[in-house]
Design an enzyme around this catalytic site. Structure first.
Site, PDB file in Angstrom:
ATOM      1  N   TYR A 148     -38.850  -3.317  29.086  1.00  0.00           N
ATOM      2  CA  TYR A 148     -38.858  -2.300  28.019  1.00  0.00           C
ATOM      3  C   TYR A 148     -37.540  -1.521  28.031  1.00  0.00           C
ATOM      4  O   TYR A 148     -36.846  -1.444  27.015  1.00  0.00           O
ATOM      5  CB  TYR A 148     -40.046  -1.377  28.248  1.00  0.00           C
ATOM      6  CG  TYR A 148     -40.254  -0.310  27.191  1.00  0.00           C
ATOM      7  CD1 TYR A 148     -40.775  -0.634  25.942  1.00  0.00           C
ATOM      8  CD2 TYR A 148     -39.955   1.033  27.454  1.00  0.00           C
ATOM      9  CE1 TYR A 148     -40.988   0.355  24.976  1.00  0.00           C
ATOM     10  CE2 TYR A 148     -40.168   2.012  26.496  1.00  0.00           C
ATOM     11  CZ  TYR A 148     -40.692   1.672  25.265  1.00  0.00           C
ATOM     12  OH  TYR A 148     -40.909   2.647  24.321  1.00  0.00           O
ATOM     13  N   ARG A 189     -51.732   4.965  28.104  1.00  0.00           N
ATOM     14  CA  ARG A 189     -50.824   6.084  28.354  1.00  0.00           C
ATOM     15  C   ARG A 189     -51.624   7.296  28.819  1.00  0.00           C
ATOM     16  O   ARG A 189     -52.842   7.370  28.648  1.00  0.00           O
ATOM     17  CB  ARG A 189     -50.001   6.388  27.102  1.00  0.00           C
ATOM     18  CG  ARG A 189     -48.856   5.400  26.972  1.00  0.00           C
ATOM     19  CD  ARG A 189     -48.006   5.626  25.758  1.00  0.00           C
ATOM     20  NE  ARG A 189     -48.577   5.017  24.570  1.00  0.00           N
ATOM     21  CZ  ARG A 189     -47.937   4.902  23.422  1.00  0.00           C
ATOM     22  NH1 ARG A 189     -46.705   5.340  23.309  1.00  0.00           N
ATOM     23  NH2 ARG A 189     -48.513   4.327  22.374  1.00  0.00           N
ATOM     24  N   ASN A 193     -55.614   8.167  28.217  1.00  0.00           N
ATOM     25  CA  ASN A 193     -56.440   7.911  29.409  1.00  0.00           C
ATOM     26  C   ASN A 193     -57.229   9.150  29.814  1.00  0.00           C
ATOM     27  O   ASN A 193     -58.446   9.094  29.993  1.00  0.00           O
ATOM     28  CB  ASN A 193     -55.554   7.505  30.603  1.00  0.00           C
ATOM     29  CG  ASN A 193     -55.366   5.995  30.692  1.00  0.00           C
ATOM     30  OD1 ASN A 193     -55.686   5.273  29.761  1.00  0.00           O
ATOM     31  ND2 ASN A 193     -54.832   5.530  31.809  1.00  0.00           N
ATOM     32  N   ARG A 214     -43.645  15.226  32.468  1.00  0.00           N
ATOM     33  CA  ARG A 214     -43.345  14.653  31.156  1.00  0.00           C
ATOM     34  C   ARG A 214     -43.337  15.811  30.159  1.00  0.00           C
ATOM     35  O   ARG A 214     -43.922  16.871  30.413  1.00  0.00           O
ATOM     36  CB  ARG A 214     -44.406  13.628  30.717  1.00  0.00           C
ATOM     37  CG  ARG A 214     -44.487  12.350  31.564  1.00  0.00           C
ATOM     38  CD  ARG A 214     -43.245  11.479  31.442  1.00  0.00           C
ATOM     39  NE  ARG A 214     -43.397  10.200  32.157  1.00  0.00           N
ATOM     40  CZ  ARG A 214     -43.104  10.020  33.448  1.00  0.00           C
ATOM     41  NH1 ARG A 214     -42.666  11.026  34.196  1.00  0.00           N
ATOM     42  NH2 ARG A 214     -43.255   8.819  33.998  1.00  0.00           N
TER      43      ARG A 214
HETATM   44  P1  NAD Z   1     -47.648   1.092  19.447  1.00  0.00           P
HETATM   45  O1  NAD Z   1     -47.849   0.071  20.492  1.00  0.00           O
HETATM   46  O2  NAD Z   1     -48.835   1.863  18.963  1.00  0.00           O
HETATM   47  O3  NAD Z   1     -46.955   0.471  18.163  1.00  0.00           O
HETATM   48  C1  NAD Z   1     -46.070  -0.617  18.209  1.00  0.00           C
HETATM   49  C2  NAD Z   1     -46.371  -1.508  17.023  1.00  0.00           C
HETATM   50  O4  NAD Z   1     -45.455  -2.622  17.023  1.00  0.00           O
HETATM   51  C3  NAD Z   1     -47.775  -2.102  17.057  1.00  0.00           C
HETATM   52  O5  NAD Z   1     -48.381  -1.973  15.802  1.00  0.00           O
HETATM   53  C4  NAD Z   1     -47.532  -3.563  17.439  1.00  0.00           C
HETATM   54  O6  NAD Z   1     -48.552  -4.432  16.980  1.00  0.00           O
HETATM   55  C5  NAD Z   1     -46.185  -3.807  16.783  1.00  0.00           C
HETATM   56  N1  NAD Z   1     -45.448  -4.928  17.380  1.00  0.00           N
HETATM   57  C6  NAD Z   1     -45.231  -5.184  18.694  1.00  0.00           C
HETATM   58  N2  NAD Z   1     -44.492  -6.295  18.830  1.00  0.00           N
HETATM   59  C7  NAD Z   1     -44.226  -6.741  17.572  1.00  0.00           C
HETATM   60  C8  NAD Z   1     -43.515  -7.856  17.068  1.00  0.00           C
HETATM   61  N3  NAD Z   1     -42.908  -8.740  17.886  1.00  0.00           N
HETATM   62  N4  NAD Z   1     -43.459  -8.032  15.714  1.00  0.00           N
HETATM   63  C9  NAD Z   1     -44.066  -7.152  14.877  1.00  0.00           C
HETATM   64  N5  NAD Z   1     -44.756  -6.086  15.307  1.00  0.00           N
HETATM   65  C10 NAD Z   1     -44.824  -5.879  16.646  1.00  0.00           C
HETATM   66  O7  NAD Z   1     -46.537   2.098  19.997  1.00  0.00           O
HETATM   67  P2  NAD Z   1     -45.985   3.465  19.372  1.00  0.00           P
HETATM   68  O8  NAD Z   1     -46.282   4.536  20.328  1.00  0.00           O
HETATM   69  O9  NAD Z   1     -46.409   3.600  17.969  1.00  0.00           O
HETATM   70  O10 NAD Z   1     -44.416   3.187  19.433  1.00  0.00           O
HETATM   71  C11 NAD Z   1     -43.680   2.830  18.284  1.00  0.00           C
HETATM   72  C12 NAD Z   1     -42.219   2.732  18.632  1.00  0.00           C
HETATM   73  O11 NAD Z   1     -41.745   3.987  19.122  1.00  0.00           O
HETATM   74  C13 NAD Z   1     -41.913   1.689  19.703  1.00  0.00           C
HETATM   75  O12 NAD Z   1     -40.715   1.033  19.376  1.00  0.00           O
HETATM   76  C14 NAD Z   1     -41.734   2.526  20.949  1.00  0.00           C
HETATM   77  O13 NAD Z   1     -40.875   1.906  21.854  1.00  0.00           O
HETATM   78  C15 NAD Z   1     -41.147   3.809  20.392  1.00  0.00           C
HETATM   79  N6  NAD Z   1     -41.440   4.940  21.281  1.00  0.00           N
HETATM   80  C16 NAD Z   1     -42.688   5.494  21.318  1.00  0.00           C
HETATM   81  C17 NAD Z   1     -42.945   6.533  22.197  1.00  0.00           C
HETATM   82  C18 NAD Z   1     -44.291   7.212  22.269  1.00  0.00           C
HETATM   83  O14 NAD Z   1     -44.486   8.093  23.095  1.00  0.00           O
HETATM   84  N7  NAD Z   1     -45.254   6.885  21.421  1.00  0.00           N
HETATM   85  C19 NAD Z   1     -41.938   7.002  23.049  1.00  0.00           C
HETATM   86  C20 NAD Z   1     -40.693   6.388  23.005  1.00  0.00           C
HETATM   87  C21 NAD Z   1     -40.448   5.375  22.105  1.00  0.00           C
HETATM   88  N1  UDP Z   2     -50.333   8.429  34.538  1.00  0.00           N
HETATM   89  C1  UDP Z   2     -51.364   8.892  35.341  1.00  0.00           C
HETATM   90  N2  UDP Z   2     -52.624   8.424  35.087  1.00  0.00           N
HETATM   91  C2  UDP Z   2     -52.915   7.568  34.077  1.00  0.00           C
HETATM   92  C3  UDP Z   2     -51.854   7.109  33.255  1.00  0.00           C
HETATM   93  C4  UDP Z   2     -50.554   7.568  33.512  1.00  0.00           C
HETATM   94  O1  UDP Z   2     -51.158   9.685  36.261  1.00  0.00           O
HETATM   95  O2  UDP Z   2     -54.095   7.200  33.917  1.00  0.00           O
HETATM   96  C5  UDP Z   2     -48.960   8.945  34.789  1.00  0.00           C
HETATM   97  C6  UDP Z   2     -47.897   7.864  34.928  1.00  0.00           C
HETATM   98  O3  UDP Z   2     -47.820   7.397  36.257  1.00  0.00           O
HETATM   99  C7  UDP Z   2     -46.656   8.639  34.502  1.00  0.00           C
HETATM  100  C8  UDP Z   2     -47.173   9.623  33.466  1.00  0.00           C
HETATM  101  O4  UDP Z   2     -48.573   9.710  33.678  1.00  0.00           O
HETATM  102  O5  UDP Z   2     -46.133   9.361  35.588  1.00  0.00           O
HETATM  103  C9  UDP Z   2     -46.922   9.198  32.037  1.00  0.00           C
HETATM  104  O6  UDP Z   2     -47.379   7.868  31.891  1.00  0.00           O
HETATM  105  P1  UDP Z   2     -47.403   7.096  30.503  1.00  0.00           P
HETATM  106  O7  UDP Z   2     -47.861   5.718  30.777  1.00  0.00           O
HETATM  107  O8  UDP Z   2     -48.149   7.900  29.503  1.00  0.00           O
HETATM  108  O9  UDP Z   2     -45.906   7.097  29.976  1.00  0.00           O
HETATM  109  P2  UDP Z   2     -44.461   6.923  30.667  1.00  0.00           P
HETATM  110  O10 UDP Z   2     -44.578   6.732  32.145  1.00  0.00           O
HETATM  111  O11 UDP Z   2     -43.887   5.744  29.990  1.00  0.00           O
HETATM  112  O12 UDP Z   2     -43.789   8.209  30.345  1.00  0.00           O
END
Ligand code: NAD
Ligand code: UDP
Length: 322
Positions: A148, A189, A193, A214
């Site tokens: 990622y 996430r 959770n 976070r």
């Molecule tokens: P999500 O998993 O809910 O959404 C991702 C979407 O992309 C899904 O609908 C999935 O089916 C689609 N997808 C995955 N692979 C694909 C492919 N090969 N072709 C077409 N569609 C595909 O995640 P999200 O939280 O909505 O995240 C959306 C974007 O924002 C992502 O790029 C993620 O990296 C970025 N982002 C999200 C967060 C967050 O906290 N939610 C933080 C940082 C970055």
């Molecule tokens: N985490 C946790 N319990 C859970 C899921 C996540 O303690 O059931 C912790 C995880 O180890 C991380 C933080 O929560 O330190 C945020 O995790 P998340 O997967 O939401 O996102 P990211 O690590 O990508 O920020």
């Protein structure tokens, strides 16, 4: 088309953030082409949009070229939860890298703007705190999160090289942890959770000692930041942090969720996953200055809007009185 109305491609449009973005763009009067392969996205997220004549859904994997005619692209396709992006790590890297190449190629041919949903994960386990955009990061290139982190870093490289080499109009947003309605209950996430565990009267699973931090942004604030970035002048390309700088430890989050759900779940410890960042907080001076953007929704308020959504999905298990 009406004056000012655009036809906008949202990849990953059936996901958590994508579905909110599609909704917002339709509200703003645009046409939306939502492209998704439904790896983590669901039809439920976009069901309420299917009747809108300005909304179109296309099942497609962005690792393959896409030939459509649009005026703007938001590239969000990519699983975002560690559980999901580590399920098929090779596909995760392909989605970020080949997906970026295909969407940038489309933007190049059409001479249109393209916004990349990058991530705070490009900073890895940061040694600079809070994280400004100028920080180059601290990423393990061979760890479990690398598919990622490195995929997203390479996508950023591609965006800037397409800009320098082909004059593509790019926008790169570094998104920090975002939460809200439309997240999957099994997303894995932390916010989803903990809320689902509390509602189902299960133990709340803290990974490690819970001292890692976070900064959580409510989804409507985040979407507003993405739209402002897309609509900003061409010279504002980013990368630009979009996130809420209020920082909480994971233990504090668990306690907040116990209070706000009114549930007395026990907090238990599980092993800390490898390369789990110890701290994360965005520096948002640039977003404030260049986009006039800042988040307004506090964690308490955002959780208050998110808990009823999860309750409608997973219900609530009443504990027997002690
Ligand atoms: P999500 O998993 O809910 O959404 C991702 C979407 O992309 C899904 O609908 C999935 O089916 C689609 N997808 C995955 N692979 C694909 C492919 N090969 N072709 C077409 N569609 C595909 O995640 P999200 O939280 O909505 O995240 C959306 C974007 O924002 C992502 O790029 C993620 O990296 C970025 N982002 C999200 C967060 C967050 O906290 N939610 C933080 C940082 C970055
Ligand atoms: N985490 C946790 N319990 C859970 C899921 C996540 O303690 O059931 C912790 C995880 O180890 C991380 C933080 O929560 O330190 C945020 O995790 P998340 O997967 O939401 O996102 P990211 O690590 O990508 O920020």
């Amino acid at each position: 088309m009406l004056l000012g109305q655009k036809r906008i491609l949202v990849t990953g449009g059936a996901g958590f953030l994508g579905s909110h973005l599609c909704h917002r763009l339709l509200q703003d009067g645009h046409e939306v082409l939502c492209v998704d392969n439904f790896f983590t996205g669901t039809r439920r997220n976009i069901e309420h949009l299917l009747d809108n004549r300005r909304f179109e859904l296309l099942r497609h994997d962005v690792t393959f070229p896409l030939f459509v005619e649009v005026d703007e692209i938001y590239n969000l396709a990519c699983p975002a939860s560690p559980v999901h992006y580590q399920f098929d790590p090779v596909q995760t890297t392909k989605t970020s890298v080949l997906g970026a190449i295909n969407m940038l190629g489309l933007a190049k041919r059409l001479k249109i703007r393209i916004l990349q949903a990058s991530t705070s994960e490009v900073y890895g386990d940061p040694t600079v705190h809070p994280q400004p955009e100028s920080y180059w990061g601290h990423v393990n290139p061979v760890g479990l999160r690398a598919c990622y982190d490195e995929g997203k870093r390479c996508a950023e490289t591609l965006f800037f090289d397409y800009q320098r080499q082909h004059q593509v109009k790019i926008k790169v947003a570094r998104i920090f942890n975002t939460y809200g309605p439309s997240m999957r209950p099994d997303d894995g996430r932390v916010v989803s959770n903990f809320i689902c565990q509390a509602l189902k009267a299960e133990d709340i699973t803290i990974f490690g000692d819970g001292s890692q931090t976070r900064s959580f942004c409510f989804v409507s604030d985040l979407i507003d930041g993405l739209v402002r970035l897309m609509e900003s002048p061409d010279e504002i390309m980013g990368p630009i942090n979009i996130g809420n700088p209020a920082e909480f430890s994971i233990l504090e989050l668990a306690e907040k969720i116990r209070v706000l759900t009114g549930e007395k779940s026990k907090i238990i410890r599980k092993p800390l996953p490898s390369d789990d960042p110890k701290q994360r907080r965005p520096e948002i001076v640039e977003a404030k200055k260049l986009l006039g953007w800042q988040p307004y929704i506090s964690l308490d308020e955002g959780l208050g809007r998110t808990i009823p959504y999860f309750e409608s999905l997973v219900g609530r298990v009443r504990r027997a009185a002690a």
